[in-house]
Write a protein that holds these residues in place. Structure first.
Motif, short mmCIF file in Angstrom:
data_model
loop_
_atom_site.label_atom_id
_atom_site.label_comp_id
_atom_site.label_asym_id
_atom_site.label_seq_id
_atom_site.Cartn_x
_atom_site.Cartn_y
_atom_site.Cartn_z
N SER A 84 -12.33 8.71 3.04
CA SER A 84 -11.89 7.33 2.78
C SER A 84 -10.39 7.18 2.93
O SER A 84 -9.89 6.13 3.32
CB SER A 84 -12.31 6.90 1.37
N VAL A 85 -9.65 8.26 2.63
CA VAL A 85 -8.19 8.20 2.77
C VAL A 85 -7.82 8.12 4.24
O VAL A 85 -6.96 7.35 4.66
CB VAL A 85 -7.54 9.43 2.10
N ASN A 118 -8.20 4.71 6.06
CA ASN A 118 -7.43 3.61 5.48
C ASN A 118 -7.30 2.49 6.53
O ASN A 118 -6.76 2.71 7.61
CB ASN A 118 -6.06 4.13 5.07
N ARG A 119 -7.76 1.31 6.20
CA ARG A 119 -7.76 0.22 7.19
C ARG A 119 -6.37 -0.30 7.52
O ARG A 119 -6.20 -1.07 8.46
CB ARG A 119 -8.65 -0.92 6.70
N GLY A 178 0.60 5.27 1.07
CA GLY A 178 -0.19 6.04 2.02
C GLY A 178 -0.75 7.32 1.44
O GLY A 178 -0.88 7.49 0.23
N LYS A 194 0.81 -1.21 0.00
CA LYS A 194 0.00 0.00 0.00
C LYS A 194 0.85 1.27 0.00
O LYS A 194 1.90 1.32 0.63
CB LYS A 194 -0.92 0.02 1.22
#
Length: 651
Positions: free
Chosen positions: A239-240, A243-244, A165, A163
């Motif tokens: 949504s950013v 981030n899970r 960031g 991912k």
């Protein structure tokens, strides 16, 4: 229009010529070209590569790299010469690596290799084998063992979450070096945003990439996360921020690495940004295995081909073959490597895990012996790290069936010199003078906004070395103050190392600093070293007259609106009075002619500094907010403080 006609090669005009030339060639015909080399590996040319390896074949290639032509200098223009047959083939192509040679040597080396000499430069590979690798890079130097890995295993990107960031869009507003803000406002080790909110944290650790280091380190930044990152949410999509993968332990790397990609462990509690790209395996054991694999020389060698520039994007790492579970002994090796690199990180004063100066902690009475002991211990640690890294390489070589001679030797980090360690010792001593550190307790003592001497005494009730009472330490040329920085350092040296070897220790410190006397270092070099150590965001601020005749150091975490008045009334004016009295005495003595010129010039400088700068500033009772950072707070004091070149630079 060209992009529509050449969808596979639209990334560059030269690659369009490649596609057109192969298409125009007769079936089984040949095309010979010299082009830029980046079509061989850049993701933007992946469609063209897949098209070539599926419908054509590379017969031969001279990989020239930069400096291929006398008329083109520098590293920017890097080329490759090749022959393509417009038909698939089961016959391997021949490849010659000449990238590291100068223009005068490439032609002769190519001729020698073609004749069977310099065999290390010659490789053979089937074009169809390139299709085994994600994006089909022209990885001609991969061994048969590596190609087998790709045949038998999925890529890393298919098995592990990789991912990138967030970008804050405004680092000056949202990001700080950790030492700029109150330490108590930083929420470390949080599992999610709710945990930060429940603990009342304003800042959380921020993985921002940074200097490439292996195993552990680069924990320097924090990002504003107050009230569930509400300020960030106004400029970033929700949504950013949700981030899970935020706050989860990770294996991370910097996007730029001039000496190759370096991978390190980040514990729970970090948010990461676009330059702190991260991998999230399932569970602690797989995380240790992945870190060991990525830092192995085998993976490093593969990345030299998969990402031959100094940039390491997620797509590059994703192309590595990945077997998943590693050798049993790797987890323990990597765990020890993380621990050892964490130890080397913690001895840096710029680390939030810093517990105290390692030279002082040797408990030896001679500074020279303490420095030697630390250097010996650091060298032994580096040797052990190198040994463990070799064991990691061997374990992966056995597991993958690939010789780790494909990779380069592990490079250890050099130990600090005696001079570096003495500079660190002086910096630590100043920290003890202000109460940031203590000789009696490990770690940070005073590191929150508005901290006081009473706060220090609550934590260290009976200090062996008491911090400065008013948060002002004068630095001037001469013995004008009983408690100036030189005298305070002498007290520190006596306290930390004892009285018996004091004079010897003082000489060693002075000689190691490369100055004739200790005062020269504090007047001329200390603040420059401090600003560099804290990356132009200093925690100690230097009030300084235009020509530096008067200087006084304060600790920003202990700053109050009355601090400027203290500098003015208790130090600048006292210094002026002492200089004036000294001048009047000199005028009545036989040394008047020698003493008058410099003293009058200094008095004029200080009078102007008082009248034009410090007195008006003191009347303003300026307040600061550490959350705003040094970049915002430092300029509030204008010409009163020593100018820091680059502080005003845009981030």
């Amino acid at each position: 229009m060209l992009r529509l006609r050449f969808p596979a090669s639209k990334a560059d005009l030269y690659s369009m010529f490649m596609e057109k030339a192969v298409a125009q060639a007769a079936p089984a015909g040949y095309v010979a070209m010299v082009t830029m080399q980046n079509w061989m590996y850049l993701a933007s040319h992946s469609t063209l590569r897949r098209q070539l390896v599926n419908s054509a074949s590379i017969v031969s290639m001279a990989h020239l790299g930069s400096r291929a032509f006398d008329t083109i200098s520098g590293e920017v223009v890097a080329t490759t010469a090749f022959v393509i047959r417009n038909a698939p083939s089961t016959v391997p192509g021949e490849y010659f690596r000449l990238t590291e040679l100068g223009s005068r040597d490439k032609d002769q080396a190519l001729l020698n290799a073609a004749k069977g000499q310099e065999t290390s430069r010659r490789y053979v590979a089937l074009s169809t084998d390139f299709a085994l690798i994600p994006d089909s890079p022209i990885a001609y130097d991969f061994s048969e063992d590596v190609r087998r890995l790709y045949r038998d295993n999925r890529s890393l990107g298919e098995r592990v979450d990789l991912k990138q960031g967030m970008a804050t869009t405004n680092n000056a507003r949202f990001v700080r070096l950790w030492h700029e803000v109150s330490n108590g406002a930083i929420c470390r080790g949080a599992s999610d945003t709710s945990a930060v909110h429940e603990r009342g944290g304003s800042w959380v650790p921020y993985n921002k990439g940074g200097t490439p280091v292996s195993w552990y380190g680069n924990q320097e930044f924090v990002v504003l996360w107050k009230d569930r990152a509400s300020a960030l949410a106004t400029v970033r999509p929700r949504s950013v921020l949700e981030n899970r993968f935020f706050f989860r332990p990770s294996v991370s790397w910097s996007n730029i690495g001039t000496s190759g990609a370096k991978f390190r462990y980040y514990p729970e509690g970090f948010v990461f940004d676009v330059a702190g790209m991260s991998a999230f395996p399932n569970g602690d054991t797989e995380r240790l295995h992945l870190l060991g694999y990525l830092n192995s020389t085998i993976a490093g060698r593969l990345l030299q081909t998969l990402a031959p520039t100094v940039n390491y994007q997620i797509g590059d790492i994703a192309k590595l073959p990945y077997v998943g579970e590693g050798p049993d002994r790797v987890a323990e090796i990597v765990r020890e490597l993380i621990s050892m690199r964490a130890s080397t990180w913690r001895v840096k004063e710029s680390s939030w895990e810093f517990s105290g100066n390692p030279v002082v902690h040797t408990a030896l009475p001679r500074v020279a012996d303490a420095v030697d002991a630390h250097i010996a211990a650091a060298s032994a640690a580096e040797a052990l790290i190198a040994k463990l890294e070799r064991q990691n390489d061997s374990a992966w070589s056995d597991r993958l069936g690939v010789s780790h001679s494909d990779g380069d030797a592990v490079a250890s980090i050099n130990s600090d010199s005696p001079g570096d360690l003495v500079v660190d010792l002086v910096s630590y001593a100043v920290g003890c003078m202000f109460g940031r550190y203590s000789l009696d307790e490990p770690g940070l003592i005073l590191a929150d906004q508005g901290a006081t001497l009473q706060d220090y005494l609550a934590k260290v009730p009976a200090p062996t070395f008491t911090p400065d009472a008013d948060n002002v330490i004068p630095i001037v040329d001469g013995d004008w103050f009983e408690d100036d920085i030189v005298e305070r350092f002498r007290q520190f040296l006596r306290t930390a190392f004892g009285e018996q070897h004091f004079e010897e220790n003082l000489r060693f410190v002075t000689e190691s600093l490369g100055v004739k006397n200790l005062r020269d270092y504090f007047v001329k070099s200390f603040y420059k070293d401090h600003v560099q150590r804290y990356k132009k965001r200093p925690i100690y601020w230097l009030f300084s007259s235009p020509k530096g005749s008067f200087n006084a150091l304060i600790y920003m975490h202990r700053y109050t609106p009355s601090t400027v008045s203290t500098v003015l009334n208790e130090y600048l004016r006292e210094f002026q009075a002492k200089l004036k009295a000294s001048l009047e005495h000199a005028e009545r003595s036989n040394n008047a002619k020698e003493a008058r010129p410099p003293s009058r010039k200094i008095l004029l400088e200080l009078n102007e500094y008082e009248h034009d700068v410090l007195y008006p500033l003191a009347s303003q009772n300026i307040a600061i907010d550490l959350d705003d950072g040094v970049k915002t707070n430092y300029p509030k004091f204008g010409m009163a403080l020593k100018r820091i070149p680059g502080l005003e630079a845009t981030e």
